[in-house]
Design an enzyme around this catalytic site. Sequence first.
Site, PDB file in Angstrom:
ATOM      1  N   SER A  57     -12.398   6.494  -2.147  1.00 35.66           N
ATOM      2  CA  SER A  57     -11.697   7.684  -1.688  1.00 35.66           C
ATOM      3  C   SER A  57     -11.102   7.344  -0.324  1.00 35.66           C
ATOM      4  O   SER A  57     -11.534   7.862   0.708  1.00 35.66           O
ATOM      5  CB  SER A  57     -12.629   8.896  -1.595  1.00 35.66           C
ATOM      6  OG  SER A  57     -11.867  10.046  -1.228  1.00 35.66           O
TER       7      SER A  57
ATOM      8  N   GLY B 115      -8.176   7.781   0.990  1.00 38.38           N
ATOM      9  CA  GLY B 115      -7.456   8.867   1.662  1.00 38.38           C
ATOM     10  C   GLY B 115      -6.100   8.451   2.199  1.00 38.38           C
ATOM     11  O   GLY B 115      -5.629   8.974   3.221  1.00 38.38           O
ATOM     12  N   LEU B 116      -5.506   7.466   1.538  1.00 40.65           N
ATOM     13  CA  LEU B 116      -4.132   7.043   1.851  1.00 40.65           C
ATOM     14  C   LEU B 116      -3.964   6.492   3.270  1.00 40.65           C
ATOM     15  O   LEU B 116      -3.018   6.817   3.986  1.00 40.65           O
ATOM     16  CB  LEU B 116      -3.176   8.218   1.598  1.00 40.65           C
ATOM     17  CG  LEU B 116      -1.679   8.045   1.471  1.00 40.65           C
ATOM     18  CD1 LEU B 116      -1.302   6.833   0.648  1.00 40.65           C
ATOM     19  CD2 LEU B 116      -1.061   9.311   0.877  1.00 40.65           C
TER      20      LEU B 116
ATOM     21  N   LYS C  59       0.857  -1.184   0.000  1.00 39.93           N
ATOM     22  CA  LYS C  59       0.000   0.000   0.000  1.00 39.93           C
ATOM     23  C   LYS C  59       0.892   1.234   0.000  1.00 39.93           C
ATOM     24  O   LYS C  59       1.930   1.269   0.688  1.00 39.93           O
ATOM     25  CB  LYS C  59      -0.883   0.001   1.255  1.00 39.93           C
ATOM     26  CG  LYS C  59      -1.616   1.319   1.531  1.00 39.93           C
ATOM     27  CD  LYS C  59      -2.623   1.677   0.443  1.00 39.93           C
ATOM     28  CE  LYS C  59      -3.250   3.051   0.677  1.00 39.93           C
ATOM     29  NZ  LYS C  59      -4.137   3.447  -0.443  1.00 39.93           N
ATOM     30  N   SER C  60       0.512   2.263  -0.766  1.00 41.66           N
ATOM     31  CA  SER C  60       1.286   3.507  -0.752  1.00 41.66           C
ATOM     32  C   SER C  60       1.477   3.966   0.687  1.00 41.66           C
ATOM     33  O   SER C  60       0.528   3.957   1.483  1.00 41.66           O
ATOM     34  CB  SER C  60       0.535   4.596  -1.520  1.00 41.66           C
ATOM     35  OG  SER C  60       0.517   4.306  -2.907  1.00 41.66           O
TER      36      SER C  60
ATOM     37  N   CYS D  29      -2.276  10.009  -6.477  1.00 45.52           N
ATOM     38  CA  CYS D  29      -3.389   9.756  -5.567  1.00 45.52           C
ATOM     39  C   CYS D  29      -4.436  10.860  -5.758  1.00 45.52           C
ATOM     40  O   CYS D  29      -4.135  12.047  -5.614  1.00 45.52           O
ATOM     41  CB  CYS D  29      -2.950   9.739  -4.104  1.00 45.52           C
ATOM     42  SG  CYS D  29      -4.360   9.429  -2.996  1.00 45.52           S
TER      43      CYS D  29
ATOM     44  N   ASN E  42      -3.536   4.730 -12.545  1.00 47.49           N
ATOM     45  CA  ASN E  42      -4.205   4.837 -11.251  1.00 47.49           C
ATOM     46  C   ASN E  42      -5.699   5.011 -11.542  1.00 47.49           C
ATOM     47  O   ASN E  42      -6.113   5.107 -12.697  1.00 47.49           O
ATOM     48  CB  ASN E  42      -3.641   6.052 -10.482  1.00 47.49           C
ATOM     49  CG  ASN E  42      -3.750   5.886  -8.975  1.00 47.49           C
ATOM     50  OD1 ASN E  42      -4.754   5.407  -8.463  1.00 47.49           O
ATOM     51  ND2 ASN E  42      -2.693   6.259  -8.267  1.00 47.49           N
ATOM     52  N   SER E  43      -6.503   5.050 -10.504  1.00 49.95           N
ATOM     53  CA  SER E  43      -7.958   5.168 -10.724  1.00 49.95           C
ATOM     54  C   SER E  43      -8.274   6.462 -11.491  1.00 49.95           C
ATOM     55  O   SER E  43      -7.516   7.435 -11.441  1.00 49.95           O
ATOM     56  CB  SER E  43      -8.677   5.185  -9.369  1.00 49.95           C
ATOM     57  OG  SER E  43      -8.136   6.197  -8.539  1.00 49.95           O
TER      58      SER E  43
ATOM     59  N   GLY F 202     -12.154  -0.821 -12.345  1.00 51.95           N
ATOM     60  CA  GLY F 202     -12.985  -1.866 -12.931  1.00 51.95           C
ATOM     61  C   GLY F 202     -13.344  -1.620 -14.384  1.00 51.95           C
ATOM     62  O   GLY F 202     -12.646  -0.910 -15.102  1.00 51.95           O
TER      63      GLY F 202
ATOM     64  N   GLY G 117      -6.739  -4.692  -9.455  1.00 54.51           N
ATOM     65  CA  GLY G 117      -7.227  -3.899  -8.325  1.00 54.51           C
ATOM     66  C   GLY G 117      -8.623  -4.311  -7.905  1.00 54.51           C
ATOM     67  O   GLY G 117      -8.814  -5.204  -7.069  1.00 54.51           O
TER      68      GLY G 117
HETATM   69  O1  LIG Z   1      -7.383   6.862  -1.593  1.00 55.95           O
HETATM   70  C1  LIG Z   1      -6.318   6.189  -1.688  1.00 55.95           C
HETATM   71  O2  LIG Z   1      -5.638   5.781  -0.720  1.00 55.95           O
HETATM   72  C2  LIG Z   1      -5.881   5.921  -3.089  1.00 55.95           C
HETATM   73  N1  LIG Z   1      -6.849   5.527  -3.968  1.00 55.95           N
HETATM   74  C3  LIG Z   1      -6.590   5.353  -5.296  1.00 55.95           C
HETATM   75  O3  LIG Z   1      -7.478   4.989  -6.084  1.00 55.95           O
HETATM   76  N2  LIG Z   1      -5.332   5.589  -5.776  1.00 55.95           N
HETATM   77  C4  LIG Z   1      -4.330   5.983  -4.952  1.00 55.95           C
HETATM   78  O4  LIG Z   1      -3.185   6.199  -5.439  1.00 55.95           O
HETATM   79  C5  LIG Z   1      -4.617   6.162  -3.554  1.00 55.95           C
HETATM   80  I1  LIG Z   1      -3.064   6.725  -2.292  1.00 55.95           I
END
Ligand SMILES: O=C(O)c1[nH]c(=O)[nH]c(=O)c1I
Length: 308
Positions: free
Chosen positions: A69, A71-72, A44-45, A127, A191-192, A219, A268
Amino acid sequence: VDLSLEWLGMRMASPLYNASGVMCRTREELDAVAGSAAGALITKSCTLTPREGNPEPRYHATALGSINSMGLPNEGYPYYFDYAQQFDYRKPLFVSVSGMSLEDNLFMLADLRDRHLPCLPEINLSCPNLPGKPQLAYDFAATAEALEKISQVYPGAFGVKLPPYFDPVHFAQMAALLNRFEGLRFVTCINSVGNGLLIDLASETTLISPKGGLGGLGGDYVLPTALANVREFARLMPDKHVIGCGGIKSGAEAFMHILCGATAVQIGTCLHEEGVGAFARIQHELAELMAQKGYQCLADFRGRLKTL
Ligand SMILES: O=C(O)c1[nH]c(=O)[nH]c(=O)c1I
């Protein structure tokens, strides 16, 4: 049929692994991916200090994909770097780094550098879910400055996680920028798709809470955008690897990503919904499809998408 691959000095028995953020926040989740048919795994980031993340509900899946969402939310970078320190490396491990500032990213990357571990960093430039913070990779000047500083601090090979782009001018500008950095050996696309909005018709309410219901899409919703980004960046950055991510839920989409030039692919939303069994299932479907088409290995069709 041979699904194995070798890249950047790493060997993978399968081109499939998890997308950062899914099934990788805790060591138990990471161990589940490591113990599955996945060819690699990514954490995870992470940020300098642990984060709770955004208010819930912050993830929702529909028949067509997902919105999040988060939020890391993460355990803080030492947790993941310690996991990388004790990992057995029977399959490649990547660590995703997503500092709240360039300074945080440089601090974490210097720590990672000094640990001399076999894992590669995937630096998250995209993100979409930090209220008030834009996605760095949509600001080309800021991205160039960040990569300059990162290249000075981190001498090893690294990659970046990119947001989706939607304009050929942006593909060209970003590729030209990324091609300036030799240490940047791979890009993960995508990324999304940021800041979508999904609604529950019955209650006339958003599906998630943060940012008035705005969240990153995954998706089926994002497959066409993911394929376009993989194909464009693979074409524009022939000396770098492109990792495909977005809309993979069966052998068919994994095949398409590789046909567009992806070296390997990340799962994902489908992994979140199905669990680690998805890796063996998708791998089997990919092998079946290759056999039907007469391909012996991934290199037989990688990047060979035909145009009309
Ligand atoms: O909301 C998140 O933690 C998140 N969600 C995402 O869809 N991509 C990202 O890079 C991250 I850091």
